[in-house]
Design an enzyme around this catalytic site. Structure first.
Site, PDB file in Angstrom:
ATOM      1  N   ASP A  58       1.308  -1.191   0.418  1.00  0.00           N
ATOM      2  CA  ASP A  58      -0.320  -0.312  -0.136  1.00  0.00           C
ATOM      3  C   ASP A  58       0.762   0.671  -0.014  1.00  0.00           C
ATOM      4  O   ASP A  58       1.703   1.307   0.323  1.00  0.00           O
ATOM      5  CB  ASP A  58      -1.160  -0.322   1.036  1.00  0.00           C
ATOM      6  CG  ASP A  58      -0.398  -0.370   1.948  1.00  0.00           C
ATOM      7  OD1 ASP A  58       0.783  -1.202   2.509  1.00  0.00           O
ATOM      8  OD2 ASP A  58      -0.153   0.761   3.873  1.00  0.00           O
ATOM      9  N   GLU A  59      -0.168   2.365  -0.549  1.00  0.00           N
ATOM     10  CA  GLU A  59       0.629   3.798  -0.146  1.00  0.00           C
ATOM     11  C   GLU A  59       1.904   3.886  -0.971  1.00  0.00           C
ATOM     12  O   GLU A  59       3.063   4.494  -0.331  1.00  0.00           O
ATOM     13  CB  GLU A  59       0.834   4.544   1.082  1.00  0.00           C
ATOM     14  CG  GLU A  59      -1.049   4.571   1.355  1.00  0.00           C
ATOM     15  CD  GLU A  59      -1.015   4.713   2.848  1.00  0.00           C
ATOM     16  OE1 GLU A  59      -2.031   5.573   2.427  1.00  0.00           O
ATOM     17  OE2 GLU A  59      -0.466   4.228   3.952  1.00  0.00           O
ATOM     18  N   ASN A  60       2.709   3.047  -2.042  1.00  0.00           N
ATOM     19  CA  ASN A  60       4.055   3.648  -1.981  1.00  0.00           C
ATOM     20  C   ASN A  60       3.831   4.945  -3.364  1.00  0.00           C
ATOM     21  O   ASN A  60       2.916   4.869  -3.991  1.00  0.00           O
ATOM     22  CB  ASN A  60       3.899   1.978  -3.450  1.00  0.00           C
ATOM     23  CG  ASN A  60       5.433   2.625  -4.057  1.00  0.00           C
ATOM     24  OD1 ASN A  60       6.245   3.514  -3.622  1.00  0.00           O
ATOM     25  ND2 ASN A  60       5.891   1.909  -5.156  1.00  0.00           N
TER      26      ASN A  60
END
Lengths: 706, 706
Positions: free
Chosen positions: B320-322
C-alpha cells in the site's frame, strides 16, 4: 497486636518536624531543606553527564524522563537515533549528573548508595560518589515533580541522603503460587522506586520447584506444573534487577519444604516415595535425607549449577520448619545420628548445614538461612535471616553472625503498614554492643504466596512495603506514622505509574466478583464496602477457606486489601476519644455512615447472586457495629461496667468481628478499645493520662494467660 | 458519517426477534432456543471427552473451567496430578464433549468450526464435527454462566452454530508503536472469546522492523530500537494462537512503508542513504528499488527465512501507499520501466509483485496484499485485502481474487461500534455473482498503532472488535444495533475477565493525568467527564498533536475511549425527537446534566494543574452545549430558521465541537441533527415520516460539494 497500638500512640506522641510533612518523597531523605523558587520542567529539559556514567545509569535516566513524559505529556529533546539528547555543555543542561565512580555492573552488598541533589531555579545538580548513588538520587528527583496552572516544575531544594542499612530486601515466594517474570519485573520497578536493593526469590517449596535445572531436569519438569523460570529468564531477571541497582538472592529451601524436589527424585527423601506436588498450605513431613552421601552428590551437582546461574555472593538455603517427623520415623537416620554423635534431629540438621556450607564455600558463596539454622557448630560467616522474633535476631548477632530482620515484615499476613513501620531492626532499646549492631545488615519484607496470585500479589506487597523500605533507608528518628501514611499515598501513586497493579486491579476484580446483574449504584456501594473490609490478618485465613493451589483467589478477601483507610480513620477517631482529645459523640458520624453503607449493601446484595449471602452477613455486622457504637456512647455517661455488661459486649463484638469468606470488617480493634474506654470511663479522672491509656489498652487487649 | 446515522436508523427500524435479546452470547449463534430449567454449576462439575480430543481442546477446557472457577470461587474436581478430572463415564459427567474429528494442530483456512450445544437440567452436551468446533462451542458455553441466590447455573438451551465467513481477523500493527508479546497474547485470548480466527501481524513499517532475522540481522538490530519479537517469541505466539484455533498471518510491507529496513540495508532503497527509523506518522518517500536483481536476492533470502518461520500458507506483503516519489526521481528506475515496457510506476509495482509472488509460490505461500496490488497482471490466486472501499473489494472479486474486507473496520479511527457492525462484507445490495460472492472470505479489523501503546491498545480494540466479530460470524440478518450494544456490554465484561485491559486501564491513566492535587470529588467529576469525551475520529488527530513515537499517549484523548455511552444515549434521545417519538423537551434533562457536570469540572479544573486549561475549555463547551440545547428547544416552537440563524448556529456548533488536546465532546453529531430538526420543524407536518427523516439528515450532513 497490642504492641502495635501502643507503639503507634507512642509514635504519634513523638511527632515530627513540620517541614518533613511537605516533602512527598519516600523513603524520606536523611536531610533536606527547601529553598525559594522552582525549576520549570519544559520541553527543553536536557541532561548531561559530568562524571562517570554506566549503561545502567543512562538507562535509568531514560526511564525517568519517559516516566515524566508520561505524566506531563511533554516531549523532551532527543538525538537523531531516538535517545534523549545529552548536551555536551553542563552549563546549559537542565539536569547535571556528576558521579565520581562507576558502580560495578552487578550491584554488591555495601556499594555506596549516597547522593546529594540540589535544585535551583535554573538547574538540577545530582552528585554521587557512585553511579548507583546517582540512580537512587534520580528516584528522589522523579518524586519531586509538581504541577500547577503555570505548568510542571520541581521545587528548589537541597537534599543529602544515604541509606541506614545496606541490605533492604523484598522476598517473593514464586513456589506456592507461581509468579511469572512480568510480576517480578514490575515489582523490581517498584523496588527501585522505594530504594530497595535485594530481591530474594523463594524458588522452591513443597508446592513447586521454579527454576529450570539442566543437570537435574526432573526438578522443574516434574515439580512445577510447567511453571518455572528458564535459565534465560533468570538471567533476564538478574540483568533487569542489576540495571536498577538490585541484587538477586536465590533461595532453595532445604532440607524441609522440599516435597516438589521428590516428585522427580524420590530417592532424596527420608521416606520412600512416590511423591506428588503438595497442593495445600502448611508444614509437611517430607524432608531430604541428610545421612546419604548420594544426597550430597546430588546437591553438589545442583548447587554447582545454581551458584553459577546466580552471581550474587549470597545464597539462601532456607532451613526452616523441618518438623523432623520423617527423620524420627527412619531407623537408619536415627542410627546415623547416634553413630555420628549428633544428639538429635537438630544436631543432624546442623550437620547437614555444615556439609552444604562446605559446598557453597567451594562455590564461592556465603550461606544464608532462616533462624533454625543457628547452631553452635554453624560457622560465623553464615547469615541468619530472622523470621521468628527479636530474640533470634539478637542471639544470632551475639553469636557473631551477620543478620537480616524479617520478623515484623511479614507483609503476607495483611497487617497495617504502621506495624511494619515501627518495627526497627535496631530499636533504641536494643541491648547489642556496637560490634553486634554492625552485624545487623538490614531487613526484608516477605511476600509468602499462599494467598497471592499474579492478580493480587501487587496489592499485598504495595504500598505497605514502601513503609518498610523507608524504615530500612531513612534515619531511625523518621517514625511519624501520620506523616508516613501521607507520603505513602504519593508513593502509591508513583508505584502505579511505574506499572504496579495494587490500585488498578481492584476494580476489575470487584466487577467480576459482583457478577453480571450488578447495577452501577450496587457496584459503587460494593466498592465503598470493600474498602471497609480487610482480608483476615495473621495465619487465620486457612481456618476459613480450604487453602490450596486450586482455590481461585477471586473472592471477597482478595478484592479487599490490607490496611483499610476507612478502618484507620475510625481508629484515629477512637484514639482521640480515648486520649480525651475528642468527645465520644464525635464518633456518631462514623456510626451513621456505617448504617447508611450497610443499608445500601442490603439493598443491592441480591444483585450479586451467589455472593449475596456473605455480603448480607457482613453488612448486618456493620449495621450492628453502628448500633453498638450508639450503645457505647450511652455507656460513657453511666457507671463502670459490670461483668454481665462486659460479657454481653464481648459476645456482640465477637459477632461483629466474624469473618465472611475470610474477609472481616476493619474496625474490630478500635471497637475493642472503645469498649474498654466506655466500660472504665468513670475511673478516668483518677488516673494520669499515661495510666489511663495503659488501663484502656490492657482492658481491650489483656495479656494472654501463660 | 452520514452513512452511519442513516444506517443506524434503518437497523433500529428493522428490529429483531425478542428472544435474541435474552441470549448474552457474542457473536450471537446462528440458531438457539431456550428450554425450561437450568443446570446447576457446582463443585461437582466434571468433564468427559466422548469423541476425539487434542491437546488444544484439553487445554481449552482447562482454561474455560479455570475462568469459571475465578468467577464462582468454586473448586472443580481434579486428578492427583492437578489436571481437571475427566471422568470415564459420560453418563455421569456434567459436560460431555463429542468431537467427530481432530482438527489439525495448526488451524487452516476453512476448517469446520461448527458445533451444537444442548444444555438440560442434568448435563451439557457439546457436539462438533471437529475439535476446533468444540473449542468454539466452549467459548459459547463460557458466556452462559449465570448466578442467583441459589448459586451458579447455565440455562437449559439448544444452540446450533457455524460461522458465516471463514476468515475473521484482527490486524495488530506492532511497527508504529511496539506491542510486546504480552499484548499479543492477551489479545489472542480476546480473539478466541469473540471467535475470531486470524491474527494479522503488521510486522514492519517505516517506523520499525519487528522480527529477528538471523540471515539479515541488521533488519531488527538497526530498525527496531531493540523492540522486536525474537524468532522464539514468534513461535510462542503461533503456538499460543494455534491452541486457540487462530491462524497467524505475517505482513512485511513492501515496497513502500519500509524505511526501517533501509537503516541497516540502505542499498535496498530507491535513493541513496543513510536512513534513520522514521519517527512520525504519514506516507513517506523511501521505497524499495524493484529494478535491481540484488533486491530480489535479498528478498529471496529474507522471504525464505520468514516463510519458514510462519507456517500459515498465506503471507502478506502489504503493497500500500507507495507514493512513487523516489521512483520518479530516479532516472535508472524510469529507464528500467521504459526498457521493460512497464508503462509507469504502477506497472513497475506490478512487476515487483509478480517477482515476489514467484518467490512466495516457490516457498509454498499464497500472496496477500492491500488494494494497490490489484493489477491485470496479478495472478488470480493472490488475495486482496480491501482497505479503500467497497468498489475495490468488488473489483478484486470480479477479477477472480479471493478478497478480505477491511474498509469499514478501521478500529484505530475511533468510530462507534455501530458503524463497523453495519458494514457487511456482502451486503444484500451487492451486485456480485454467486461465484464472486464465494470469493469474499471475510474481513479483518485493523488496529493501526500510530495512536496506541501497550497501555491504550486494548481500549482501542475492545469491545468494538467483538461487534465486528459478530458481523463476520453471525447470520447477516443479525443486525439490531441496540441488541448488539446490549450483548457488547456482556462481551466486554468477559473480555476483562480474560485479561484484556480495555476497562481496567482507564482509572490509573486518568489518575496520572489528573495529577497529585486532585481531590476525590474532582477525580469522580473527571471520570464522568472523560466518559463524555472521545478521541477525535478519523485521521484528524495528527492535526492537533505532533504525532511521533516520542509523544507519550497519556493525555485526554488517550484517557477517553471511542464510542462514548453518554454520547450514544443523547444520540438515541435526539433520534426519538426527530422521529416524533419523544417531545423535544425530553432533552432538557441532558442539558441539565451537562450544565451540572460542566460546572463540577470548572470547580475542580484547577486541581489538575497543567491540565486545567484544556479541561476548562472543554467544560465551557459542554456548558454552552447545554445552553444551545435550551435555545434549540425554543426554536422548535418558532418559525423556520433563516440564513442568519443557521449561520450563527453553525458557528456555535463549531465552537462546541472544537477538540482540546485531540479529544472532543461526544455529542456533536446528534447536536447537528437536532439543529436541523429545529430549523426545519415547521415543515414536518407536510412530509411523510421518511421524507422528514431524509430532510433532517440532508440538512444536518449536507453532501459534500464536488
Amino acid at each position: 497486636m497490642r504492641f502495635r497500638i501502643l507503639a503507634l500512640l507512642a509514635a504519634l506522641a513523638i511527632g515530627s518536624p513540620g517541614r518533613a510533612a511537605e516533602l512527598n518523597v519516600m523513603p524520606l531523605p536523611e536531610a533536606f531543606s527547601f529553598a525559594s523558587g522552582r525549576l520549570a520542567v519544559t520541553r527543553e529539559f536536557t541532561v548531561v553527564f559530568k562524571g562517570q556514567k554506566t549503561a545502567a545509569l543512562e538507562a535509568a535516566v531514560g526511564r525517568a524522563l519517559r516516566r515524566w513524559e508520561e505524566r506531563t505529556g511533554l516531549v523532551f529533546p532527543r538525538t537523531p537515533t531516538g535517545t534523549y539528547a545529552f548536551a555536551a555543555d553542563p552549563e546549559h543542561a537542565t539536569l547535571v549528573i556528576d558521579s565520581a565512580a562507576a558502580a560495578p555492573e552487578l550491584p554488591q552488598l555495601g556499594v555506596d548508595e549516597s547522593y546529594s541533589l540540589e535544585v535551583t531555579g535554573a538547574q538540577v545538580s545530582l552528585r554521587a560518589p557512585t553511579t548507583l548513588g546517582a540512580q537512587r538520587g534520580l528516584e528522589t528527583l522523579l518524586q519531586l515533580l509538581e504541577s500547577d496552572s503555570q505548568g510542571w516544575s520541581v521545587p528548589a531544594i537541597a537534599i543529602k541522603d544515604h541509606p541506614r542499612f545496606p541490605w533492604r530486601g523484598l522476598l517473593i515466594d514464586v513456589a506456592r503460587h507461581w509468579q511469572p517474570i512480568e510480576v517480578i519485573k514490575r515489582n523490581l520497578d517498584g523496588m527501585a522506586l522505594a530504594k530497595l536493593n535485594v530481591l530474594h526469590l523463594h524458588l522452591s517449596d513443597d508446592q513447586g520447584f521454579r527454576v529450570e535445572s539442566k543437570t537435574l531436569p526432573r526438578l522443574h519438569a516434574q515439580g512445577s506444573d510447567g511453571h518455572y523460570f528458564t535459565q534465560e529468564q533468570i538471567r533476564e531477571i538478574i540483568a533487569y534487577a542489576a540495571a536498577r541497582g538490585i541484587r538477586v538472592v536465590p533461595e532453595f529451601d532445604m532440607p524441609g519444604h522440599s516435597q516438589s524436589w521428590f516428585v522427580g527424585y524420590p530417592e532424596l527423601a527420608s521416606a520412600p516415595g512416590p511423591y506428588q506436588i503438595e497442593r495445600h498450605w502448611g508444614v509437611f513431613n517430607p524432608v531430604t535425607d541428610p545421612t546419604k552421601e548420594t544426597t550430597y552428590a546430588f546437591l553438589e551437582k545442583f548447587l554447582g549449577e545454581m551458584t553459577a546461574l546466580f552471581p550474587d555472593p549470597y545464597f539462601h538455603i532456607g532451613g526452616d520448619e523441618n518438623n523432623g517427623v520423617q527423620w524420627s520415623a527412619n531407623a537408619a537416620i536415627q542410627a546415623f545420628i547416634k553413630e555420628h554423635d549428633l544428639k538429635n534431629n537438630e544436631g543432624l540438621h546442623a550437620y547437614f548445614n555444615r556439609r552444604i556450607q562446605k559446598i557453597l564455600t567451594a562455590d564461592g558463596k556465603n550461606l544464608v538461612g532462616w533462624d533454625e539454622i543457628l547452631h553452635p557448630d554453624l560457622p560465623a560467616s553464615a547469615v541468619i535471616q530472622s523470621w521468628r522474633g527479636p530474640k533470634g535476631l539478637a542471639a544470632a548477632a551475639e553469636a557473631g553472625h551477620p543478620v537480616i530482620l524479617s520478623n515484623g515484615y511479614y507483609i503476607d499476613l495483611c497487617h497495617p503498614a504502621a506495624d511494619h513501620y515501627l518495627n526497627d531492626p535496631l530499636p533504641s532499646t536494643n541491648a547489642l554492643t556496637a560490634e553486634q549492631q554492625a552485624r545487623v545488615l538490614g531487613g526484608e519484607a516477605t511476600m509468602w504466596a499462599e494467598w497471592a496470585t499474579p492478580e493480587t500479589i501487587d496489592s499485598r506487597i504495595w504500598p505497605r512495603t514502601a513503609a518498610i523500605a523507608e524504615r530500612l533507608w531513612s534515619p531511625a528518628k523518621v517514625n511519624d506514622v501520620d506523616a508516613m501514611y501521607r507520603r505513602l499515598d504519593y508513593a502509591s501513586q508513583r508505584l502505579t505509574e511505574a506499572g504496579l497493579l495494587h490500585q488498578t486491579q481492584l476494580a476489575p476484580m470487584l466487577r467480576r466478583y459482583a457478577g453480571d446483574a450488578i447495577t452501577p449504584s450496587g457496584l459503587e456501594a460494593l466498592r465503598e464496602f470493600v474498602a471497609f473490609v480487610q482480608p483476615v490478618q495473621g495465619y487465620r485465613r486457612g481456618g476459613y477457606q480450604d487453602g490450596s493451589q486450586f482455590l481461585a483467589l477471586t473472592g471477597l478477601a482478595d478484592c479487599a486489601t490490607p490496611d483499610s483507610k476507612a478502618g484507620r480513620a475510625f481508629a484515629r477517631a477512637v484514639d482521640a476519644v480515648v486520649n480525651g482529645k475528642a468527645d465520644p459523640h464525635s464518633l456518631t458520624r462514623f456510626a451513621q455512615s456505617w448504617r447508611e453503607l450497610g443499608a445500601r449493601i442490603q439493598t443491592h446484595a441480591a444483585e450479586t447472586g451467589a455472593r449475596a449471602a456473605e455480603l448480607k452477613s457482613l453488612s448486618e455486622q456493620l449495621i450492628d457495629a453502628a448500633a453498638y457504637v450508639g450503645d457505647l456512647l450511652g455507656k460513657f455517661a453511666s457507671a463502670r461496667a459490670d461483668e454481665a455488661w462486659l460479657k454481653s459486649a464481648s459476645v456482640r463484638l465477637e459477632a461483629i468481628s466474624r469473618p465472611q469468606s475470610a474477609a472481616e470488617l476493619s474496625i474490630a480493634e478500635p471497637l475493642k478499645l472503645l469498649t474498654a474506654a466506655a466500660s472504665e470511663w468513670p475511673r478516668r479522672e483518677k488516673l494520669t493520662p499515661a495510666e489511663w491509656r495503659e488501663l484502656v489498652h490492657r482492658t481491650a487487649f489483656p495479656p494472654e494467660k501463660p
